[in-house]
Design a protein around this motif. Structure first.
Motif, PDB file in Angstrom:
ATOM      1  N   UNK A   1       0.850  -1.188   0.000  1.00 30.39           N
ATOM      2  CA  UNK A   1       0.000   0.000   0.000  1.00 30.39           C
ATOM      3  C   UNK A   1       0.883   1.235   0.000  1.00 30.39           C
ATOM      4  N   UNK A   2       0.543   2.213  -0.835  1.00 26.53           N
ATOM      5  CA  UNK A   2       1.303   3.464  -0.886  1.00 26.53           C
ATOM      6  C   UNK A   2       0.355   4.591  -1.272  1.00 26.53           C
ATOM      7  N   UNK A   3       0.087   5.482  -0.322  1.00 28.39           N
ATOM      8  CA  UNK A   3      -0.802   6.602  -0.601  1.00 28.39           C
ATOM      9  C   UNK A   3      -2.203   6.139  -0.912  1.00 28.39           C
ATOM     10  N   UNK A   4      -2.685   6.454  -2.111  1.00 30.94           N
ATOM     11  CA  UNK A   4      -4.033   6.063  -2.511  1.00 30.94           C
ATOM     12  C   UNK A   4      -4.030   4.872  -3.472  1.00 30.94           C
ATOM     13  N   UNK A   5      -2.905   4.150  -3.541  1.00 32.48           N
ATOM     14  CA  UNK A   5      -2.821   3.028  -4.461  1.00 32.48           C
ATOM     15  C   UNK A   5      -2.282   1.778  -3.820  1.00 32.48           C
ATOM     16  N   UNK A   6      -2.412   0.659  -4.543  1.00 31.43           N
ATOM     17  CA  UNK A   6      -1.858  -0.608  -4.080  1.00 31.43           C
ATOM     18  C   UNK A   6      -1.310  -1.390  -5.258  1.00 31.43           C
ATOM     19  N   UNK A   7      -0.369  -2.282  -4.945  1.00 35.10           N
ATOM     20  CA  UNK A   7       0.166  -3.254  -5.891  1.00 35.10           C
ATOM     21  C   UNK A   7       0.115  -4.606  -5.206  1.00 35.10           C
ATOM     22  N   UNK A   8      -0.379  -5.627  -5.909  1.00 41.86           N
ATOM     23  CA  UNK A   8      -0.540  -6.922  -5.268  1.00 41.86           C
ATOM     24  C   UNK A   8      -0.198  -8.040  -6.228  1.00 41.86           C
ATOM     25  N   UNK A   9       0.282  -9.164  -5.687  1.00 38.16           N
ATOM     26  CA  UNK A   9       0.601 -10.324  -6.503  1.00 38.16           C
ATOM     27  C   UNK A   9       2.070 -10.650  -6.479  1.00 38.16           C
ATOM     28  N   UNK A  10       2.402 -11.857  -6.932  1.00 36.97           N
ATOM     29  CA  UNK A  10       3.798 -12.294  -6.965  1.00 36.97           C
ATOM     30  C   UNK A  10       4.197 -12.717  -8.378  1.00 36.97           C
ATOM     31  N   UNK A  11       3.552 -13.772  -8.929  1.00 39.64           N
ATOM     32  CA  UNK A  11       3.899 -14.183 -10.280  1.00 39.64           C
ATOM     33  C   UNK A  11       3.455 -13.158 -11.321  1.00 39.64           C
TER      34      UNK A  11
ATOM     35  N   UNK B   1       1.360  -9.030 -11.237  1.00 35.32           N
ATOM     36  CA  UNK B   1       0.917  -7.993 -10.316  1.00 35.32           C
ATOM     37  C   UNK B   1      -0.272  -7.219 -10.889  1.00 35.32           C
ATOM     38  N   UNK B   2      -1.067  -6.716  -9.977  1.00 33.91           N
ATOM     39  CA  UNK B   2      -2.210  -5.885 -10.315  1.00 33.91           C
ATOM     40  C   UNK B   2      -2.134  -4.629  -9.470  1.00 33.91           C
ATOM     41  N   UNK B   3      -2.556  -3.521 -10.019  1.00 34.71           N
ATOM     42  CA  UNK B   3      -2.590  -2.261  -9.278  1.00 34.71           C
ATOM     43  C   UNK B   3      -4.033  -1.808  -9.123  1.00 34.71           C
ATOM     44  N   UNK B   4      -4.231  -0.903  -8.197  1.00 35.10           N
ATOM     45  CA  UNK B   4      -5.558  -0.366  -7.973  1.00 35.10           C
ATOM     46  C   UNK B   4      -5.504   0.813  -7.033  1.00 35.10           C
ATOM     47  N   UNK B   5      -6.671   1.279  -6.630  1.00 36.44           N
ATOM     48  CA  UNK B   5      -6.756   2.462  -5.779  1.00 36.44           C
ATOM     49  C   UNK B   5      -7.500   2.143  -4.488  1.00 36.44           C
ATOM     50  N   UNK B   6      -7.210   2.930  -3.452  1.00 31.83           N
ATOM     51  CA  UNK B   6      -7.912   2.812  -2.181  1.00 31.83           C
ATOM     52  C   UNK B   6      -8.398   4.184  -1.750  1.00 31.83           C
ATOM     53  N   UNK B   7      -9.540   4.200  -1.090  1.00 34.08           N
ATOM     54  CA  UNK B   7     -10.107   5.421  -0.530  1.00 34.08           C
ATOM     55  C   UNK B   7     -10.295   5.224   0.964  1.00 34.08           C
ATOM     56  N   UNK B   8      -9.586   6.022   1.743  1.00 32.86           N
ATOM     57  CA  UNK B   8      -9.616   5.864   3.191  1.00 32.86           C
ATOM     58  C   UNK B   8     -10.864   6.485   3.794  1.00 32.86           C
ATOM     59  N   UNK B   9     -11.322   5.860   4.890  1.00 37.63           N
ATOM     60  CA  UNK B   9     -12.437   6.365   5.699  1.00 37.63           C
ATOM     61  C   UNK B   9     -13.723   6.512   4.889  1.00 37.63           C
ATOM     62  N   UNK B  10     -13.944   5.563   3.995  1.00 37.65           N
ATOM     63  CA  UNK B  10     -15.210   5.485   3.259  1.00 37.65           C
ATOM     64  C   UNK B  10     -15.697   4.029   3.307  1.00 37.65           C
ATOM     65  N   UNK B  11     -16.981   3.812   3.524  1.00 37.53           N
ATOM     66  CA  UNK B  11     -18.065   4.801   3.625  1.00 37.53           C
ATOM     67  C   UNK B  11     -18.222   5.441   5.000  1.00 37.53           C
ATOM     68  N   UNK B  12     -17.351   5.085   5.952  1.00 38.30           N
ATOM     69  CA  UNK B  12     -17.350   5.733   7.261  1.00 38.30           C
ATOM     70  C   UNK B  12     -15.955   5.600   7.873  1.00 38.30           C
ATOM     71  N   UNK B  13     -15.673   6.281   8.989  1.00 34.85           N
ATOM     72  CA  UNK B  13     -14.326   6.287   9.561  1.00 34.85           C
ATOM     73  C   UNK B  13     -13.774   4.888   9.807  1.00 34.85           C
ATOM     74  N   UNK B  14     -12.541   4.680   9.368  1.00 36.66           N
ATOM     75  CA  UNK B  14     -11.853   3.414   9.591  1.00 36.66           C
ATOM     76  C   UNK B  14     -12.062   2.385   8.503  1.00 36.66           C
ATOM     77  N   UNK B  15     -13.144   2.507   7.732  1.00 36.63           N
ATOM     78  CA  UNK B  15     -13.349   1.610   6.603  1.00 36.63           C
ATOM     79  C   UNK B  15     -12.583   2.118   5.394  1.00 36.63           C
ATOM     80  N   UNK B  16     -12.221   1.197   4.511  1.00 36.52           N
ATOM     81  CA  UNK B  16     -11.478   1.533   3.297  1.00 36.52           C
ATOM     82  C   UNK B  16     -12.171   0.865   2.112  1.00 36.52           C
TER      83      UNK B  16
END
Length: 375
Positions: free
Chosen positions: A301-311, A313-328
């Motif tokens: 995880x880095x900022x508003x994005x992620x990279x996942x996988x080993x063989x 990889x896939x990238x994507x985005x994350x939004x913090x504290x949505x739809x309520x505090x602590x949820x992503x």
């Protein structure tokens, strides 16, 4: 957060050639000697195997061995004990487990922290003749009283209407969920599906119940730090334990064990953490995750994005504290998949996928549940 192509979907269903009768004894064997890593330690953990098993897992990196004792079981394995070798330590700090001679564990990979948490997976034979990978999540320091767990939590969960023995992919009608849950000093709880209890006091989809001390079937004594979670109208819905993570947030884990009925929680796992806002500075980093579709995989995880996988990889985005505090909320770069997660910094990571009718994961989104820890 998806990463692998369809060929990685199927988990191995292995016929067990080494099964012994599941009694309360330990199979004695000669364990090999492996050079211990620097900073070796001995630690015991209370852990969930997510398939109706609460286990005392022992890690001894001075002798490179592990032990287990099944404390509570939905497979009539309570009291079963065993041991095996830790074959090696990986570059990321995780440990590789060899099969235990008793025919319960057939391997696995775990992260173990002295005076902290344990996570990863084991290949376990909970049903005679079959072996499935099940996630492991636990702590060396479970909270010992119910009032100490009081508060409001965010949760992510999966459940199936029948016991899976770890074969989630092969079990019909499984679902994932997210929401909030409050625990009161009065030993009661309120679970609210897909809504925030702090802003929706009259949750549209809720259930209530009680917490009580869990007793071992094998010994008829209390299991320290493990509690029965019982939905009103049910007998026992799950076994819960909680701990305080290194970042100060409490984490609770529930092994769900409720048979199919109206309002049933089913068989599966709930992972919860204190409801409080998260920021990128707390959660950025590397995580070791496991889910039923893809197996074990690294994620960053880095900022508003992620990279996942080993063989691959896939990238994507994350939004913090949505739809309520602590949820992503998260979504992959193809916009085909997304879901909800709880991320507690140096503590827990758990996520689910919103059902989708498109893309290679469309047949499995109702079973896509992921859990792990930052390392």
């Amino acid at each position: 957060m998806n990463s692998f192509p369809p060929k990685a979907y199927a988990l191995p269903i292995l016929a067990s050639m080494f099964l012994s009768a599941c009694g309360g004894s330990t199979t004695n064997s000669s364990l090999t000697t492996t050079t211990p890593p620097p900073g070796s330690f001995i630690q015991s953990y209370t852990a969930s195997w997510s398939a109706g098993e609460i286990v005392q897992l022992g890690i001894d990196t001075t002798t490179m061995t592990y032990t287990f004792k099944i404390l509570l079981s939905s497979h009539s394995l309570a009291g079963k004990t065993g041991k095996g070798n830790i074959t090696s330590q990986n570059a990321d700090g995780s440990f590789n487990l060899a099969a235990s001679p008793d025919g319960v564990v057939f391997g696995g990979k775990i992260f173990a922290v002295k005076n902290g948490e344990v996570s990863g997976y084991v290949s376990a034979s909970l049903l005679a003749g079959y072996t499935f990978n099940v996630p492991v999540l636990g702590t060396s320091n479970p909270i010992l009283t119910i009032p100490s767990m009081a508060g409001t939590y965010n949760y992510v969960s999966y459940s199936c209407p029948t016991a899976t023995s770890g074969n989630v992919i092969g079990t019909a009608s499984c679902t994932t969920d997210f929401g909030t849950m409050s625990i009161a000093n009065s030993f009661t709880f309120l679970r609210c599906n897909q809504q925030d209890l702090t802003t929706n006091a009259t949750c549209a989809s809720s259930s209530t119940g009680t917490l009580s001390v869990a007793n071992s079937v094998a010994t008829s004594t209390a299991v320290p730090g493990v509690f029965n979670m019982t939905r009103n109208g049910a007998t026992t819905s799950g076994w819960m334990f909680a701990y305080t993570a290194a970042n100060g947030k409490r984490v609770a884990v529930v092994d769900l064990i409720e048979a199919a009925a109206a309002g049933s929680y089913g068989y599966g796992q709930m992972v919860m953490t204190d409801q409080s806002a998260v920021v990128s500075a707390d959660i950025d980093g590397k995580y070791a995750l496991f889910n039923f579709i893809e197996g074990a995989k690294p994620t960053t995880l880095a900022g508003t994005g992620y990279t996942t996988g080993s063989t691959s990889t896939t990238t994507g985005s994350i939004n913090l504290n949505t739809p309520w505090p602590g949820m992503v909320t998260w979504s992959d770069s193809t916009a085909q998949y997304g879901g909800h997660a709880i991320i507690a910094g140096t503590g827990i990571f758990a996520s689910q996928m919103t059902p989708s009718t498109v893309g290679p994961f469309s047949s499995f989104t109702s079973k896509w549940f992921e859990v792990g820890l930052k390392h």
